[in-house]
Design a protein around this motif. Structure first.
Motif, PDB file in Angstrom:
ATOM      1  N   ASP A   2      39.468  -6.231  54.667  1.00 21.19           N
ATOM      2  CA  ASP A   2      38.589  -5.527  53.735  1.00 21.19           C
ATOM      3  C   ASP A   2      37.160  -6.049  53.812  1.00 21.19           C
ATOM      4  OD1 ASP A   2      40.514  -3.832  52.608  1.00 21.19           O
ATOM      5  OD2 ASP A   2      41.226  -5.415  51.291  1.00 21.19           O
ATOM      6  N   CYS A   3      36.221  -5.135  53.653  1.00 20.11           N
ATOM      7  CA  CYS A   3      34.803  -5.488  53.569  1.00 20.11           C
ATOM      8  C   CYS A   3      34.195  -4.700  52.420  1.00 20.11           C
ATOM      9  CB  CYS A   3      34.067  -5.155  54.868  1.00 20.11           C
ATOM     10  SG  CYS A   3      34.710  -5.985  56.330  1.00 20.11           S
ATOM     11  N   VAL A   4      33.906  -5.384  51.321  1.00 12.84           N
ATOM     12  CA  VAL A   4      33.331  -4.741  50.141  1.00 12.84           C
ATOM     13  C   VAL A   4      32.101  -5.555  49.727  1.00 12.84           C
ATOM     14  CG1 VAL A   4      33.710  -4.127  47.723  1.00 12.84           C
ATOM     15  CG2 VAL A   4      35.565  -3.876  49.371  1.00 12.84           C
ATOM     16  N   PHE A   5      30.980  -4.886  49.522  1.00 14.13           N
ATOM     17  CA  PHE A   5      29.779  -5.598  49.085  1.00 14.13           C
ATOM     18  C   PHE A   5      28.885  -4.667  48.273  1.00 14.13           C
ATOM     19  CE2 PHE A   5      28.934  -3.844  53.271  1.00 14.13           C
ATOM     20  CZ  PHE A   5      27.658  -3.287  53.161  1.00 14.13           C
ATOM     21  N   GLY A   6      28.000  -5.267  47.483  1.00 10.45           N
ATOM     22  CA  GLY A   6      27.098  -4.473  46.665  1.00 10.45           C
ATOM     23  C   GLY A   6      25.996  -5.332  46.079  1.00 10.45           C
ATOM     24  N   PHE A   7      24.990  -4.668  45.533  1.00 10.60           N
ATOM     25  CA  PHE A   7      23.886  -5.382  44.904  1.00 10.60           C
ATOM     26  C   PHE A   7      23.136  -4.453  43.956  1.00 10.60           C
ATOM     27  CE2 PHE A   7      22.749  -4.024  49.178  1.00 10.60           C
ATOM     28  CZ  PHE A   7      21.587  -3.283  48.985  1.00 10.60           C
ATOM     29  N   ALA A 130      30.104  -9.909  47.382  1.00 14.15           N
ATOM     30  CA  ALA A 130      30.893  -9.360  48.486  1.00 14.15           C
ATOM     31  C   ALA A 130      32.280  -9.989  48.497  1.00 14.15           C
ATOM     32  CB  ALA A 130      30.198  -9.596  49.819  1.00 14.15           C
ATOM     33  N   PHE A 131      33.234  -9.261  49.061  1.00 15.08           N
ATOM     34  CA  PHE A 131      34.604  -9.744  49.241  1.00 15.08           C
ATOM     35  C   PHE A 131      35.071  -9.400  50.654  1.00 15.08           C
ATOM     36  CE2 PHE A 131      34.839  -9.311  44.525  1.00 15.08           C
ATOM     37  CZ  PHE A 131      35.254 -10.605  44.238  1.00 15.08           C
ATOM     38  N   GLY A 132      36.070 -10.115  51.121  1.00 16.55           N
ATOM     39  CA  GLY A 132      36.676  -9.824  52.412  1.00 16.55           C
ATOM     40  C   GLY A 132      36.012 -10.582  53.548  1.00 16.55           C
ATOM     41  N   TYR A 133      36.529 -10.380  54.756  1.00 23.47           N
ATOM     42  CA  TYR A 133      35.967 -11.050  55.929  1.00 23.47           C
ATOM     43  C   TYR A 133      34.518 -10.634  56.166  1.00 23.47           C
ATOM     44  CZ  TYR A 133      40.564 -12.816  57.272  1.00 23.47           C
ATOM     45  OH  TYR A 133      41.757 -13.493  57.295  1.00 23.47           O
ATOM     46  N   GLY A 134      34.179  -9.411  55.798  1.00 23.37           N
ATOM     47  CA  GLY A 134      32.810  -8.956  55.969  1.00 23.37           C
ATOM     48  C   GLY A 134      31.817  -9.678  55.080  1.00 23.37           C
ATOM     49  N   SER A 138      27.772 -10.052  55.386  1.00 24.72           N
ATOM     50  CA  SER A 138      26.966  -9.266  54.447  1.00 24.72           C
ATOM     51  C   SER A 138      26.218 -10.178  53.463  1.00 24.72           C
ATOM     52  CB  SER A 138      27.840  -8.256  53.695  1.00 24.72           C
ATOM     53  OG  SER A 138      28.908  -8.896  53.030  1.00 24.72           O
ATOM     54  N   LEU A 139      26.848 -11.264  53.019  1.00 23.76           N
ATOM     55  CA  LEU A 139      26.168 -12.185  52.108  1.00 23.76           C
ATOM     56  C   LEU A 139      24.979 -12.860  52.786  1.00 23.76           C
ATOM     57  CD1 LEU A 139      29.094 -13.912  50.155  1.00 23.76           C
ATOM     58  CD2 LEU A 139      27.334 -12.414  49.216  1.00 23.76           C
ATOM     59  N   SER A 140      25.135 -13.216  54.065  1.00 23.57           N
ATOM     60  CA  SER A 140      24.022 -13.850  54.771  1.00 23.57           C
ATOM     61  C   SER A 140      22.878 -12.865  54.968  1.00 23.57           C
ATOM     62  CB  SER A 140      24.487 -14.417  56.120  1.00 23.57           C
ATOM     63  OG  SER A 140      24.949 -13.383  56.962  1.00 23.57           O
ATOM     64  N   MET A 141      23.210 -11.591  55.242  1.00 20.81           N
ATOM     65  CA  MET A 141      22.160 -10.579  55.389  1.00 20.81           C
ATOM     66  C   MET A 141      21.455 -10.330  54.059  1.00 20.81           C
ATOM     67  SD  MET A 141      22.001  -9.762  58.543  1.00 20.81           S
ATOM     68  CE  MET A 141      21.038  -8.264  58.529  1.00 20.81           C
ATOM     69  N   MET A 142      22.225 -10.315  52.971  1.00 26.31           N
ATOM     70  CA  MET A 142      21.619 -10.105  51.657  1.00 26.31           C
ATOM     71  C   MET A 142      20.779 -11.309  51.234  1.00 26.31           C
ATOM     72  SD  MET A 142      24.410  -7.900  49.445  1.00 26.31           S
ATOM     73  CE  MET A 142      25.871  -8.858  49.824  1.00 26.31           C
ATOM     74  N   CYS A 162      23.829  -4.665  56.889  1.00 22.15           N
ATOM     75  CA  CYS A 162      25.089  -5.382  56.652  1.00 22.15           C
ATOM     76  C   CYS A 162      26.224  -4.772  57.465  1.00 22.15           C
ATOM     77  CB  CYS A 162      25.437  -5.352  55.163  1.00 22.15           C
ATOM     78  SG  CYS A 162      24.326  -6.298  54.104  1.00 22.15           S
ATOM     79  N   ILE A 163      26.287  -3.439  57.481  1.00 23.46           N
ATOM     80  CA  ILE A 163      27.353  -2.746  58.217  1.00 23.46           C
ATOM     81  C   ILE A 163      27.249  -3.038  59.709  1.00 23.46           C
ATOM     82  CG2 ILE A 163      28.214  -0.469  58.921  1.00 23.46           C
ATOM     83  CD1 ILE A 163      27.516   0.495  56.059  1.00 23.46           C
TER      84      ILE A 163
END
Length: 204
Positions: A2-7, A130-134, A138-142, A162-163
């Motif tokens: 799973d790859c879930v992220f948001g801001f 963010a959650f998951g392996y992604g 994604s956290l580093s990009m954010m 991020c994607i």
């Protein structure tokens, strides 16, 4: 996988999630929507075991609707997050759900907000999560590109960054993503990001 992220941006919150339903080495679906519309101004994005994810998010959605039906007013985003956290905490001591949640919403009084709720019932209000392996990418990009007061265009550009990072870095990267946004106009789907391969199959 799973790859879930948001801001949270300037007057809105955006959430993105992969759309792959997998088990072991098998991909069952590549168009599974993991971001549920809770009500007119709330989104709940979930990662974790497929059965737990679907059952728990539907349970939360129906109870949020029931509260509004009984009382005539909707729950605030903070109240919905605390209710969700309470249900996870109760289940943790009985039959736990393996599900991690990002809950995004918009309230007239407080504006947009994002809540991080993990499977052991930890609750935090965050600007980005963010959650998951992604989440590793994604956290580093954010961390590098996120700033408070982002416009919708800047936010979608960051989501795309991020994607692309997830697709290029993960050994088994999910091909497709769905993006949803919530602001004063309500919660809605914004766009899909499909792989070149899937886009070619769809057009054939």
């Amino acid at each position: 996988m799973d790859c879930v992220f948001g801001f949270v941006g300037n007057g809105f919150a955006v959430v993105a999630a992969d759309t792959s339903a997998v088990h072991s080495i098998l991909v069952h679906k590549s168009n599974e929507d993991k971001i549920m519309v809770l009500d007119s101004h709330k989104l709940i994005a979930a990662s974790g075991e497929s059965g737990d994810r679907v059952q728990f998010t539907e349970y939360i959605q129906k109870n949020v609707a029931l509260y509004q039906f009984r009382n005539g007013i909707p729950l605030t985003t903070a109240a919905a997050a605390n209710f969700t956290r309470g249900e996870l905490a109760t289940a943790l001591r009985k039959n736990p759900y393996f599900v991690n949640i990002l809950l995004a919403g918009y309230d007239k009084e407080t504006g947009p907000s994002l809540y991080y709720i993990d499977y052991i019932a930890t609750l935090h209000k965050v600007d980005k999560g963010a959650f998951g392996y992604g989440s590793y990418f994604s956290l580093s990009m954010m961390d590098r590109h996120y700033h408070s007061g982002m416009t919708v265009e800047e936010a979608i550009d960051l989501v795309d960054k991020c994607i692309m990072e997830i697709r290029s870095r993960l050994v088994v990267a999910p091909p497709n993503f769905v993006i949803k946004i919530v602001d004063k106009d309500g919660a809605r789907e914004y766009a899909w990001r499909e792989s070149v391969k899937d886009a070619a199959v769809a057009s054939a």
